[in-house]
Design a protein around this motif. Structure first.
Motif, PDB file in Angstrom:
ATOM      1  N   ASN A 135       0.822  -1.218   0.000  1.00 35.21           N
ATOM      2  CA  ASN A 135       0.000   0.000   0.000  1.00 35.21           C
ATOM      3  C   ASN A 135       0.855   1.267   0.000  1.00 35.21           C
ATOM      4  O   ASN A 135       0.536   2.234  -0.674  1.00 35.21           O
ATOM      5  CB  ASN A 135      -0.922   0.013   1.222  1.00 35.21           C
ATOM      6  N   LYS A 136       1.962   1.230   0.770  1.00 37.17           N
ATOM      7  CA  LYS A 136       2.725   2.474   0.869  1.00 37.17           C
ATOM      8  C   LYS A 136       3.970   2.509  -0.016  1.00 37.17           C
ATOM      9  O   LYS A 136       4.731   3.456   0.046  1.00 37.17           O
ATOM     10  CB  LYS A 136       3.034   2.790   2.330  1.00 37.17           C
ATOM     11  N   VAL A 137       4.206   1.454  -0.811  1.00 39.50           N
ATOM     12  CA  VAL A 137       5.339   1.483  -1.759  1.00 39.50           C
ATOM     13  C   VAL A 137       4.812   1.087  -3.140  1.00 39.50           C
ATOM     14  O   VAL A 137       4.848  -0.083  -3.524  1.00 39.50           O
ATOM     15  CB  VAL A 137       6.470   0.513  -1.334  1.00 39.50           C
ATOM     16  N   PRO A 138       4.310   2.047  -3.911  1.00 46.64           N
ATOM     17  CA  PRO A 138       3.769   1.715  -5.230  1.00 46.64           C
ATOM     18  C   PRO A 138       4.756   0.907  -6.063  1.00 46.64           C
ATOM     19  O   PRO A 138       5.964   1.145  -6.017  1.00 46.64           O
ATOM     20  CB  PRO A 138       3.500   3.086  -5.860  1.00 46.64           C
ATOM     21  N   ASN A 139       4.215  -0.082  -6.788  1.00 47.72           N
ATOM     22  CA  ASN A 139       4.986  -0.943  -7.707  1.00 47.72           C
ATOM     23  C   ASN A 139       5.852  -2.006  -7.030  1.00 47.72           C
ATOM     24  O   ASN A 139       6.642  -2.660  -7.696  1.00 47.72           O
ATOM     25  CB  ASN A 139       5.842  -0.116  -8.674  1.00 47.72           C
ATOM     26  N   LEU A 140       5.721  -2.162  -5.707  1.00 52.58           N
ATOM     27  CA  LEU A 140       6.427  -3.245  -5.005  1.00 52.58           C
ATOM     28  C   LEU A 140       5.385  -4.278  -4.568  1.00 52.58           C
ATOM     29  O   LEU A 140       4.404  -3.935  -3.901  1.00 52.58           O
ATOM     30  CB  LEU A 140       7.183  -2.694  -3.788  1.00 52.58           C
ATOM     31  N   TYR A 141       5.600  -5.541  -4.952  1.00 53.43           N
ATOM     32  CA  TYR A 141       4.621  -6.612  -4.718  1.00 53.43           C
ATOM     33  C   TYR A 141       5.250  -7.751  -3.923  1.00 53.43           C
ATOM     34  O   TYR A 141       6.435  -8.055  -4.096  1.00 53.43           O
ATOM     35  CB  TYR A 141       4.121  -7.184  -6.053  1.00 53.43           C
ATOM     36  N   PHE A 142       4.446  -8.417  -3.098  1.00 55.75           N
ATOM     37  CA  PHE A 142       4.896  -9.612  -2.373  1.00 55.75           C
ATOM     38  C   PHE A 142       3.881 -10.727  -2.616  1.00 55.75           C
ATOM     39  O   PHE A 142       2.667 -10.512  -2.428  1.00 55.75           O
ATOM     40  CB  PHE A 142       5.001  -9.332  -0.864  1.00 55.75           C
ATOM     41  N   ILE A 143       4.374 -11.893  -3.033  1.00 54.02           N
ATOM     42  CA  ILE A 143       3.457 -13.006  -3.328  1.00 54.02           C
ATOM     43  C   ILE A 143       4.001 -14.323  -2.757  1.00 54.02           C
ATOM     44  O   ILE A 143       5.206 -14.472  -2.549  1.00 54.02           O
ATOM     45  CB  ILE A 143       3.250 -13.178  -4.859  1.00 54.02           C
ATOM     46  N   GLY A 144       3.102 -15.253  -2.510  1.00 55.56           N
ATOM     47  CA  GLY A 144       3.512 -16.597  -2.073  1.00 55.56           C
ATOM     48  C   GLY A 144       3.795 -16.672  -0.586  1.00 55.56           C
ATOM     49  O   GLY A 144       3.222 -15.946   0.229  1.00 55.56           O
ATOM     50  N   GLU A 145       4.743 -17.526  -0.248  1.00 55.19           N
ATOM     51  CA  GLU A 145       4.973 -17.856   1.163  1.00 55.19           C
ATOM     52  C   GLU A 145       5.628 -16.737   1.961  1.00 55.19           C
ATOM     53  O   GLU A 145       5.553 -16.720   3.189  1.00 55.19           O
ATOM     54  CB  GLU A 145       5.846 -19.118   1.208  1.00 55.19           C
ATOM     55  N   VAL A 146       6.263 -15.792   1.299  1.00 47.96           N
ATOM     56  CA  VAL A 146       6.907 -14.678   2.014  1.00 47.96           C
ATOM     57  C   VAL A 146       5.854 -13.824   2.737  1.00 47.96           C
ATOM     58  O   VAL A 146       6.151 -13.136   3.712  1.00 47.96           O
ATOM     59  CB  VAL A 146       7.757 -13.827   1.014  1.00 47.96           C
ATOM     60  N   VAL A 147       4.615 -13.938   2.280  1.00 44.73           N
ATOM     61  CA  VAL A 147       3.498 -13.204   2.890  1.00 44.73           C
ATOM     62  C   VAL A 147       2.975 -14.008   4.092  1.00 44.73           C
ATOM     63  O   VAL A 147       3.097 -15.232   4.129  1.00 44.73           O
ATOM     64  CB  VAL A 147       2.374 -13.013   1.833  1.00 44.73           C
ATOM     65  N   ASP A 148       2.373 -13.328   5.044  1.00 45.80           N
ATOM     66  CA  ASP A 148       1.822 -13.984   6.238  1.00 45.80           C
ATOM     67  C   ASP A 148       0.542 -14.769   5.880  1.00 45.80           C
ATOM     68  O   ASP A 148      -0.550 -14.453   6.360  1.00 45.80           O
ATOM     69  CB  ASP A 148       1.534 -12.908   7.311  1.00 45.80           C
ATOM     70  N   VAL A 149       0.697 -15.770   5.034  1.00 42.97           N
ATOM     71  CA  VAL A 149      -0.419 -16.655   4.668  1.00 42.97           C
ATOM     72  C   VAL A 149       0.142 -18.079   4.646  1.00 42.97           C
ATOM     73  O   VAL A 149       1.131 -18.340   3.963  1.00 42.97           O
ATOM     74  CB  VAL A 149      -0.975 -16.319   3.263  1.00 42.97           C
ATOM     75  N   THR A 150      -0.458 -18.950   5.432  1.00 47.30           N
ATOM     76  CA  THR A 150       0.000 -20.342   5.482  1.00 47.30           C
ATOM     77  C   THR A 150      -1.192 -21.270   5.375  1.00 47.30           C
ATOM     78  O   THR A 150      -2.146 -21.146   6.139  1.00 47.30           O
ATOM     79  CB  THR A 150       0.723 -20.619   6.823  1.00 47.30           C
ATOM     80  N   GLY A 151      -1.112 -22.192   4.439  1.00 43.99           N
ATOM     81  CA  GLY A 151      -2.228 -23.112   4.240  1.00 43.99           C
ATOM     82  C   GLY A 151      -2.054 -24.409   4.995  1.00 43.99           C
ATOM     83  O   GLY A 151      -0.982 -24.722   5.518  1.00 43.99           O
ATOM     84  N   TRP A 152      -3.114 -25.175   5.040  1.00 44.15           N
ATOM     85  CA  TRP A 152      -3.056 -26.526   5.590  1.00 44.15           C
ATOM     86  C   TRP A 152      -2.184 -27.393   4.688  1.00 44.15           C
ATOM     87  O   TRP A 152      -1.926 -27.040   3.526  1.00 44.15           O
ATOM     88  CB  TRP A 152      -4.457 -27.149   5.629  1.00 44.15           C
ATOM     89  N   LEU A 153      -1.856 -28.539   5.210  1.00 39.14           N
ATOM     90  CA  LEU A 153      -1.208 -29.577   4.414  1.00 39.14           C
ATOM     91  C   LEU A 153      -2.222 -30.070   3.374  1.00 39.14           C
ATOM     92  O   LEU A 153      -3.401 -30.173   3.680  1.00 39.14           O
ATOM     93  CB  LEU A 153      -0.857 -30.730   5.363  1.00 39.14           C
ATOM     94  N   GLY A 154      -1.758 -30.349   2.161  1.00 43.05           N
ATOM     95  CA  GLY A 154      -2.698 -30.954   1.212  1.00 43.05           C
ATOM     96  C   GLY A 154      -2.881 -30.184  -0.081  1.00 43.05           C
ATOM     97  O   GLY A 154      -3.923 -30.297  -0.718  1.00 43.05           O
ATOM     98  N   GLY A 155      -1.878 -29.381  -0.475  1.00 40.28           N
ATOM     99  CA  GLY A 155      -1.970 -28.658  -1.739  1.00 40.28           C
ATOM    100  C   GLY A 155      -2.429 -27.218  -1.577  1.00 40.28           C
ATOM    101  O   GLY A 155      -2.466 -26.453  -2.545  1.00 40.28           O
ATOM    102  N   TYR A 156      -2.763 -26.837  -0.355  1.00 45.38           N
ATOM    103  CA  TYR A 156      -3.275 -25.479  -0.103  1.00 45.38           C
ATOM    104  C   TYR A 156      -2.186 -24.422  -0.268  1.00 45.38           C
ATOM    105  O   TYR A 156      -2.464 -23.295  -0.664  1.00 45.38           O
ATOM    106  CB  TYR A 156      -3.862 -25.392   1.307  1.00 45.38           C
ATOM    107  N   ASN A 157      -0.940 -24.785   0.081  1.00 45.40           N
ATOM    108  CA  ASN A 157       0.116 -23.779  -0.008  1.00 45.40           C
ATOM    109  C   ASN A 157       0.477 -23.465  -1.449  1.00 45.40           C
ATOM    110  O   ASN A 157       0.678 -22.302  -1.806  1.00 45.40           O
ATOM    111  CB  ASN A 157       1.328 -24.219   0.818  1.00 45.40           C
ATOM    112  N   PHE A 158       0.527 -24.510  -2.286  1.00 41.21           N
ATOM    113  CA  PHE A 158       0.765 -24.212  -3.699  1.00 41.21           C
ATOM    114  C   PHE A 158      -0.385 -23.389  -4.278  1.00 41.21           C
ATOM    115  O   PHE A 158      -0.165 -22.468  -5.047  1.00 41.21           O
ATOM    116  CB  PHE A 158       0.977 -25.494  -4.508  1.00 41.21           C
TER     117      PHE A 158
END
Ligand SMILES: Cc1cc2nc3c(=O)[nH]c(=O)nc-3n(C[C@H](O)[C@H](O)[C@H](O)COP(=O)(O)OP(=O)(O)OC[C@H]3O[C@@H](n4cnc5c(N)ncnc54)[C@H](O)[C@@H]3O)c2cc1C
Length: 395
Positions: free
Chosen positions: A358-381
């Motif tokens: 939000n505060k740094v235009p044109n800078l993006y973060f995707i995937g596991e580096v973000v605070d999002v963690t899925g269950w076991l079972g294909g959720y993380n991919f």
């Protein structure tokens, strides 16, 4: 200095998807990775067959500081979209269990598919590119990597989490987020086996190799009905990996070894059978031996005798011990064997639609580096594909 529209850092699941999507839109894309191979985690995932998504993907299957954050990306690029891509490339797959989809042959097919998508979209992939410096350059960025400087308007960080440092995991993404003033939530290992407290080792270590279906429950009441595996180092198996993501140091985990009511049925059906014999019919024998010498059983004064000789109070105690078998792990095996990293770039810093800071235009973060963690079972991919796809539409 060479100019690109987009530089993506990390040629893993999220980075490959994002680079291919951006390339398809005609963007000039450079995909950088410090490793010498593309998609190393994909290659070793799912025992070499890559559990690439799950039929039952839903936001509730993700841990995140803001549980609403994942909704948009998962809805815009779904498991069905990824399955369609897999089918388009003629990759044979099957459902193993609980909606988990695996390649019939090899995870290499998923990597090949993503590389082909990138190649067809004109993406340039540069490996062995150690990133030395990233600086703001006008509205975009300058990236110095392996003796070369490149510039871009959009910079996408897809460098993953901390698990499995041996295959290239690094804190790069977290440090970059902090460099640009973004909040990073504390990280810890998830989907990881537990180690034992010293006092449990003597009783439980000899059980290495024993496996059984259980329901694992964390102190916050989260439950997973999957199998439990005793190992030389502690406990593992899908139920443990799942519950480990909900466990905090010092907490207890409870395992339902036998469903409530099964013992009462046993008393009715086999009143003359001794407890140990009856238990051995329903649980692995080595586990029964270990249970009966455990402190809680001794404290409850439970000795072996025919089922009909137990008074109701004793039966209730046995039932409780079997349905909420308590284990206080010594810790986890840590990032060495963890499948994922909990925590990471705070989702409050990002747009849930585009993944842009939000505060740094044109800078993006995707995937596991973000605070999002899925269950076991294909959720993380699936999270990696969905977040990568969303950023790929706008960079
Ligand atoms: C053993 C194992 C098995 C797994 N099995 C499954 C499974 O079957 N199903 C599932 O859904 N999930 C599985 N996971 C989790 C899944 O692999 C990750 O959630 C997913 O790979 C995250 O994708 P990503 O693109 O964010 O990161 P990654 O796939 O980890 O990619 C990050 C990339 O960034 C690169 N990189 C890191 N630091 C730098 C740097 N400083 N400079 C340049 N490049 C850098 C890395 O080399 C890597 O290529 C498994 C994980 C492990 C460890």
């Amino acid at each position: 200095m060479k100019a690109w529209d987009v530089i993506v850092i990390g040629a893993g699941a999220a980075g490959l998807m994002c680079a291919a999507e951006a390339g398809k839109r005609g963007r000039k894309v450079l995909l950088l990775d410090h490793g010498k191979r593309i998609g190393r985690k994909i290659l070793m995932s799912g025992g070499g067959r890559c559990n690439f998504t799950n039929y039952f993907v839903e936001p509730a299957a993700y841990l995140c500081g803001n549980p609403h954050f994942v909704k948009s990306a998962l809805a815009r690029y779904t498991q069905w979209d990824f399955i369609a891509m897999v089918e388009k490339h003629g990759i044979a797959y099957h459902e193993k269990t609980l909606g988990q989809l695996f390649c019939d042959d090899s995870a290499q097919e998923i990597v090949d598919m993503l590389v082909k998508e990138c190649e067809d979209a004109g993406v340039t992939i540069r490996l062995r590119a150690e990133i030395l410096d990233v600086e703001r350059l006008g509205e975009g960025f300058m990236v110095a990597a392996a003796g070369q400087e490149d510039s871009c308007l959009s910079l996408v960080v897809a460098s993953g989490g901390l698990s499995m440092p041996k295959i290239g995991a690094s804190p790069f993404g977290y440090k970059l987020a902090e460099q640009f003033g973004l909040k990073v939530l504390p990280t810890r290992a998830g989907l990881v086996p537990f180690t034992l407290q010293p006092e449990d080792k003597e009783t439980l270590e000899p059980l290495a190799g024993v496996s059984l279906p259980v329901v694992a429950e964390s102190e916050d009441g989260t439950r997973f009905a999957e199998s439990l595996l005793f190992t030389h180092r502690g406990v593992s198996g899908p139920s443990v990996l799942q519950i480990s993501s909900y466990w905090q140091a010092g907490e207890q985990v409870r395992f339902e070894l036998l469903p409530a009511g099964r013992l009462a049925q046993g008393v009715a059906d086999s009143p003359n059978q001794e407890l140990k014999t009856w238990l051995s019919r329903h649980l692995p024998k080595r586990l029964v031996e270990a249970l009966l010498v455990r402190e809680e059983w001794v404290r409850e004064k439970i000795t072996n005798k025919p089922l009909k000789q137990y008074v109701p109070k004793e039966l209730a105690a046995i039932e409780r011990l079997l349905s909420v078998w308590p284990l206080k792990p010594g810790g986890t095996e840590g990032y060495r064997t963890a499948e994922v990293t909990l925590g990471g770039v705070d989702t409050n810093e990002l747009s849930s639609k585009t993944m842009m800071a939000n505060k740094v235009p044109n800078l993006y973060f995707i995937g596991e580096v973000v605070d999002v963690t899925g269950w076991l079972g294909g959720y993380n991919f699936q999270w990696a594909w969905s977040a990568g796809w969303c950023a790929g539409q706008v960079v």
